[in-house]
Design an enzyme around this catalytic site. Structure first.
Site, PDB file in Angstrom:
ATOM      1  N   ASN A  32      -7.186 -15.857   4.484  1.00 52.68           N
ATOM      2  CA  ASN A  32      -6.906 -14.568   5.119  1.00 52.68           C
ATOM      3  C   ASN A  32      -6.385 -14.842   6.526  1.00 52.68           C
ATOM      4  O   ASN A  32      -6.789 -15.829   7.152  1.00 52.68           O
ATOM      5  CB  ASN A  32      -8.183 -13.725   5.182  1.00 52.68           C
ATOM      6  CG  ASN A  32      -7.886 -12.292   5.573  1.00 52.68           C
ATOM      7  OD1 ASN A  32      -7.292 -11.538   4.807  1.00 52.68           O
ATOM      8  ND2 ASN A  32      -8.259 -11.916   6.780  1.00 52.68           N
ATOM      9  N   VAL A  74      -1.895  -8.442   0.599  1.00 50.20           N
ATOM     10  CA  VAL A  74      -1.986  -7.900   1.965  1.00 50.20           C
ATOM     11  C   VAL A  74      -1.343  -6.513   2.002  1.00 50.20           C
ATOM     12  O   VAL A  74      -0.815  -6.020   0.996  1.00 50.20           O
ATOM     13  CB  VAL A  74      -1.310  -8.835   2.996  1.00 50.20           C
ATOM     14  CG1 VAL A  74      -1.937 -10.222   2.942  1.00 50.20           C
ATOM     15  CG2 VAL A  74       0.193  -8.906   2.802  1.00 50.20           C
ATOM     16  N   LYS A  75      -1.395  -5.904   3.158  1.00 54.77           N
ATOM     17  CA  LYS A  75      -0.810  -4.585   3.352  1.00 54.77           C
ATOM     18  C   LYS A  75       0.644  -4.602   2.900  1.00 54.77           C
ATOM     19  O   LYS A  75       1.383  -5.545   3.195  1.00 54.77           O
ATOM     20  CB  LYS A  75      -0.890  -4.241   4.841  1.00 54.77           C
ATOM     21  CG  LYS A  75      -1.231  -2.808   5.140  1.00 54.77           C
ATOM     22  CD  LYS A  75      -1.364  -2.577   6.628  1.00 54.77           C
ATOM     23  CE  LYS A  75      -2.790  -2.397   7.089  1.00 54.77           C
ATOM     24  NZ  LYS A  75      -3.624  -1.477   6.352  1.00 54.77           N
ATOM     25  N   SER A 128      -4.042  -1.852 -10.635  1.00 52.42           N
ATOM     26  CA  SER A 128      -4.717  -0.573 -10.455  1.00 52.42           C
ATOM     27  C   SER A 128      -6.178  -0.673 -10.840  1.00 52.42           C
ATOM     28  O   SER A 128      -6.555  -1.463 -11.694  1.00 52.42           O
ATOM     29  CB  SER A 128      -4.066   0.516 -11.306  1.00 52.42           C
ATOM     30  OG  SER A 128      -4.829   1.703 -11.193  1.00 52.42           O
ATOM     31  N   LYS A 182       3.723   0.558 -11.935  1.00 44.00           N
ATOM     32  CA  LYS A 182       2.519   0.861 -11.122  1.00 44.00           C
ATOM     33  C   LYS A 182       2.748   2.127 -10.297  1.00 44.00           C
ATOM     34  O   LYS A 182       1.856   2.969 -10.158  1.00 44.00           O
ATOM     35  CB  LYS A 182       2.193  -0.322 -10.203  1.00 44.00           C
ATOM     36  CG  LYS A 182       1.153  -0.011  -9.115  1.00 44.00           C
ATOM     37  CD  LYS A 182      -0.234   0.213  -9.694  1.00 44.00           C
ATOM     38  CE  LYS A 182      -1.195   1.013  -8.867  1.00 44.00           C
ATOM     39  NZ  LYS A 182      -1.508   0.664  -7.532  1.00 44.00           N
ATOM     40  N   HIS A 185       2.386   5.023 -12.494  1.00 41.15           N
ATOM     41  CA  HIS A 185       0.958   5.220 -12.733  1.00 41.15           C
ATOM     42  C   HIS A 185       0.379   6.085 -11.609  1.00 41.15           C
ATOM     43  O   HIS A 185      -0.338   7.054 -11.864  1.00 41.15           O
ATOM     44  CB  HIS A 185       0.242   3.867 -12.801  1.00 41.15           C
ATOM     45  CG  HIS A 185      -1.248   3.961 -12.628  1.00 41.15           C
ATOM     46  ND1 HIS A 185      -1.836   4.157 -11.391  1.00 41.15           N
ATOM     47  CD2 HIS A 185      -2.269   3.912 -13.515  1.00 41.15           C
ATOM     48  CE1 HIS A 185      -3.148   4.236 -11.543  1.00 41.15           C
ATOM     49  NE2 HIS A 185      -3.434   4.086 -12.821  1.00 41.15           N
ATOM     50  N   ASN A 186       0.707   5.748 -10.386  1.00 42.34           N
ATOM     51  CA  ASN A 186       0.170   6.519  -9.258  1.00 42.34           C
ATOM     52  C   ASN A 186       0.725   7.941  -9.242  1.00 42.34           C
ATOM     53  O   ASN A 186       0.005   8.880  -8.904  1.00 42.34           O
ATOM     54  CB  ASN A 186       0.494   5.819  -7.935  1.00 42.34           C
ATOM     55  CG  ASN A 186      -0.369   4.590  -7.718  1.00 42.34           C
ATOM     56  OD1 ASN A 186      -0.819   3.973  -8.679  1.00 42.34           O
ATOM     57  ND2 ASN A 186      -0.591   4.221  -6.482  1.00 42.34           N
ATOM     58  N   GLU A 189      -1.145   9.809 -11.715  1.00 42.65           N
ATOM     59  CA  GLU A 189      -2.484  10.044 -11.136  1.00 42.65           C
ATOM     60  C   GLU A 189      -2.457  11.272 -10.211  1.00 42.65           C
ATOM     61  O   GLU A 189      -3.355  12.119 -10.263  1.00 42.65           O
ATOM     62  CB  GLU A 189      -2.888   8.776 -10.374  1.00 42.65           C
ATOM     63  CG  GLU A 189      -4.176   8.835  -9.598  1.00 42.65           C
ATOM     64  CD  GLU A 189      -4.349   7.569  -8.738  1.00 42.65           C
ATOM     65  OE1 GLU A 189      -4.176   6.447  -9.257  1.00 42.65           O
ATOM     66  OE2 GLU A 189      -4.647   7.709  -7.540  1.00 42.65           O
ATOM     67  N   LYS A 260      -1.045   8.283   0.555  1.00 42.58           N
ATOM     68  CA  LYS A 260      -0.576   7.035   1.163  1.00 42.58           C
ATOM     69  C   LYS A 260       0.899   6.814   0.876  1.00 42.58           C
ATOM     70  O   LYS A 260       1.504   5.912   1.432  1.00 42.58           O
ATOM     71  CB  LYS A 260      -1.412   5.856   0.652  1.00 42.58           C
ATOM     72  CG  LYS A 260      -2.817   5.863   1.232  1.00 42.58           C
ATOM     73  CD  LYS A 260      -3.380   4.452   1.358  1.00 42.58           C
ATOM     74  CE  LYS A 260      -4.412   4.207   0.296  1.00 42.58           C
ATOM     75  NZ  LYS A 260      -4.844   2.836   0.161  1.00 42.58           N
ATOM     76  N   ARG A 446      29.747  27.806  -9.576  1.00 42.49           N
ATOM     77  CA  ARG A 446      30.314  26.628  -8.921  1.00 42.49           C
ATOM     78  C   ARG A 446      31.825  26.610  -9.052  1.00 42.49           C
ATOM     79  O   ARG A 446      32.555  26.200  -8.157  1.00 42.49           O
ATOM     80  CB  ARG A 446      29.709  25.348  -9.528  1.00 42.49           C
ATOM     81  CG  ARG A 446      28.208  25.196  -9.245  1.00 42.49           C
ATOM     82  CD  ARG A 446      27.637  23.946  -9.895  1.00 42.49           C
ATOM     83  NE  ARG A 446      28.148  22.719  -9.297  1.00 42.49           N
ATOM     84  CZ  ARG A 446      28.889  21.822  -9.907  1.00 42.49           C
ATOM     85  NH1 ARG A 446      29.212  22.008 -11.181  1.00 42.49           N
ATOM     86  NH2 ARG A 446      29.313  20.764  -9.293  1.00 42.49           N
TER      87      ARG A 446
END
Ligand code: NDP
Length: 477
Positions: A32, A74-75, A128, A182, A185-186, A189, A260, A446
């Protein structure tokens, strides 16, 4: 013996992922940026397995067998690039870098490309399941080269969540495919949680049920088609009593949902792909509205609502109607999500197996639900299904639910309870099944104001009407 795999980034997720690997018998090197997290991991959990602590990245890399496998946890964003930049000069051809953070798939594509040019493998792995999933078995969605996945597979499938013998981990596709899935997936969610919140709100405000009674309703639902982790924990949250006030926990929590950003990414990506993901978009918008305190304060108690709220609603019937509305809306949200995955797969040539994706989500992750088996079965019946909604199971499920669904949306509108998820899903459904849409009028408009041309139902080609002149039609190509 040298370590088989390394994890750098030992915050909540990385530390648990490293422990998961060690508990499953793999030799893990850990690092880390700030040493304290490495020391804490060793101090608390050294007895769980074979850990090699490393003070810096050169030491981490030196601890590994070849080809090296390094998981970055990491972030997301610039920190991930910083770690990659420091790591790459330390690696040799054929080594594998895994980014298990929540990267945007476009960043993953860029990074994969850059590392490939250097002879390195880059795997963007969606993970996840939050803190607990990382430790006990997450859903893992890896994207990258088949060779890199083959090298990682024994470890990843071992630490992933399982349904029976099947691991919730399989190769999604090249470069950004895993992180795209992923992200979806979020997004799903977000939609799922919004729909659950609308069901709760309607039941509470129309029937006057108390949170503890609602918890019971959700518990009952969890034994049927709706069975899922999110429904299960909804009951748990609604049952919670606040210690300081003695009232329901849900009543003391500020009603401003945070985000987020992955929901927003999903909607942005879907907009770029031209795929309507209204369930997810409404969920993101609803969170934004909830957090828009200034505007809400200006409007609350000021904007008029309906005067007469029906008081003769049949309790059991309405509960059942809301259950149907929730299920039908959820099916729409998933159908839209899988449409977006298919569109991205076509756009980026990922060749994603949609049935496999649904299997990845059956355990370990936040949207885990028994109904994902139905999606797998639908794609087994027809891998090229144009929409999940036209599969027999989905068609029948929504068909059975639709009367209830319409009643719920109508009641929500009459009573003045916002149900953007339920109503957007229903509008999408009605739009999808319509024989003719009013887009013909839009095309006419249009053409009138911008000479944008239109196509005809009876002849090929593009046409324009001389609106300001003789109103004669000309073929333009
Ligand atoms: P955070 O996202 O809070 O990130 C903290 C970690 O990043 C620390 O190890 C920190 O090191 C490290 N870090 C930050 N900046 C740098 C930098 N410039 N160089 C090197 N290291 C840096 O940790 P989480 O464990 O919550 O999440 C890790 C990843 O997993 C994220 O990408 C997140 O989006 C994703 N994720 C998180 C989930 C969750 O439930 N939390 C679920 C699924 C995915 P230091 O200790 O030195 O500050």
């Amino acid at each position: 013996a040298p370590a088989q795999i390394a994890v750098t980034g030992l915050a909540t997720m990385g530390r648990n992922l490293a422990r998961n690997l060690a508990r499953n018998g793999f030799r893990v090197a850990v690092h880390n940026r700030s040493q304290a997290k490495t020391d804490a991991l060793i101090a608390e959990f050294a007895d769980e397995g074979d850990f090699t602590p490393a003070a810096d990245l050169p030491a981490l890399v030196a601890a590994l067998e070849s080809p090296r496998k390094v998981i970055i946890m990491v972030k997301a964003g610039a920190p991930t690039d910083a770690v990659i930049d420091e790591l790459v000069p330390l690696l040799d051809e054929g080594d594998i870098v895994v980014d298990a953070g929540n990267a945007h798939f476009a960043d993953t594509r860029r990074r994969e490309n850059a590392l490939r040019e250097k002879g390195l493998h880059f795997v963007g792995a969606g993970v996840s399941g939050g803190e607990e999933g990382a430790l006990l078995g997450p859903s893992i969605m890896p994207g990258g080269s088949p060779e890199a996945y083959a090298a990682l597979e024994p470890m990843l499938t071992k630490i992933a969540a399982h349904v029976g013998d099947e691991a919730c981990c399989s190769h999604v596709g090249p470069d950004g495919a895993g992180h795209f899935v992923k992200m979806l997936h979020n997004g799903i969610e977000y939609a799922d949680m919004q729909l659950i919140a609308e069901a709760y709100d309607l039941l509470r405000r129309v029937l006057g049920l108390k949170p503890a009674e609602l918890a019971e309703v959700f518990r009952t639902w969890n034994s049927g088609d709706l069975e899922s982790f999110l429904i299960e924990i909804t009951a748990e949250v609604l049952d919670q009593v606040d210690e300081s006030s003695g009232g329901p926990f849900v009543d003391v929590v500020l009603d401003q949902a945070e985000q987020k950003g992955t929901g927003r990414w999903t909607v942005q990506s879907a907009l770029d792909l031209g795929i309507p993901v209204s369930g997810m978009a409404e969920a993101v918008f609803a969170r934004s509205l909830s957090g828009d305190v200034q505007r809400r304060t200006a409007a609350s108690g000021v904007l008029p609502g309906p005067e007469d709220v029906p008081s003769d609603v049949d309790r059991d019937k309405f509960i059942d109607d809301v259950r149907h509305a929730l299920y039908a809306s959820k099916l729409v949200a998933y159908a839209q999500g899988f449409d977006a995955i298919r569109a991205a797969s076509d756009e980026y040539e990922w060749n994603i197996d949609l049935g496999e994706v649904s299997k990845l989500w059956r355990a370990g992750c936040i949207i885990r639900a028994s109904f994902l088996d139905r999606i797998k079965e639908a794609y087994d019946r027809d891998a090229d299904l144009p929409s999940l909604l036209v599969d027999d199971y989905f068609k029948n499920a929504v068909g059975e639910a639709q009367d209830s669904w319409r009643r719920v949306v109508a009641t929500a509108a009459t009573v003045g309870v916002p149900a953007p998820g339920f109503s957007a899903a229903l509008s999408y459904y009605d739009g999808l099944r319509a024989e003719r849409l009013p887009a013909s009028l839009i095309q006419g408009l249009r053409d009138l104001f911008g000479a944008h041309t239109y196509r005809r139902i009876d002849r090929d080609g593009s046409f324009h009407l001389e609106w300001a002149g003789d109103r004669k039609e000309h073929q333009t190509d």
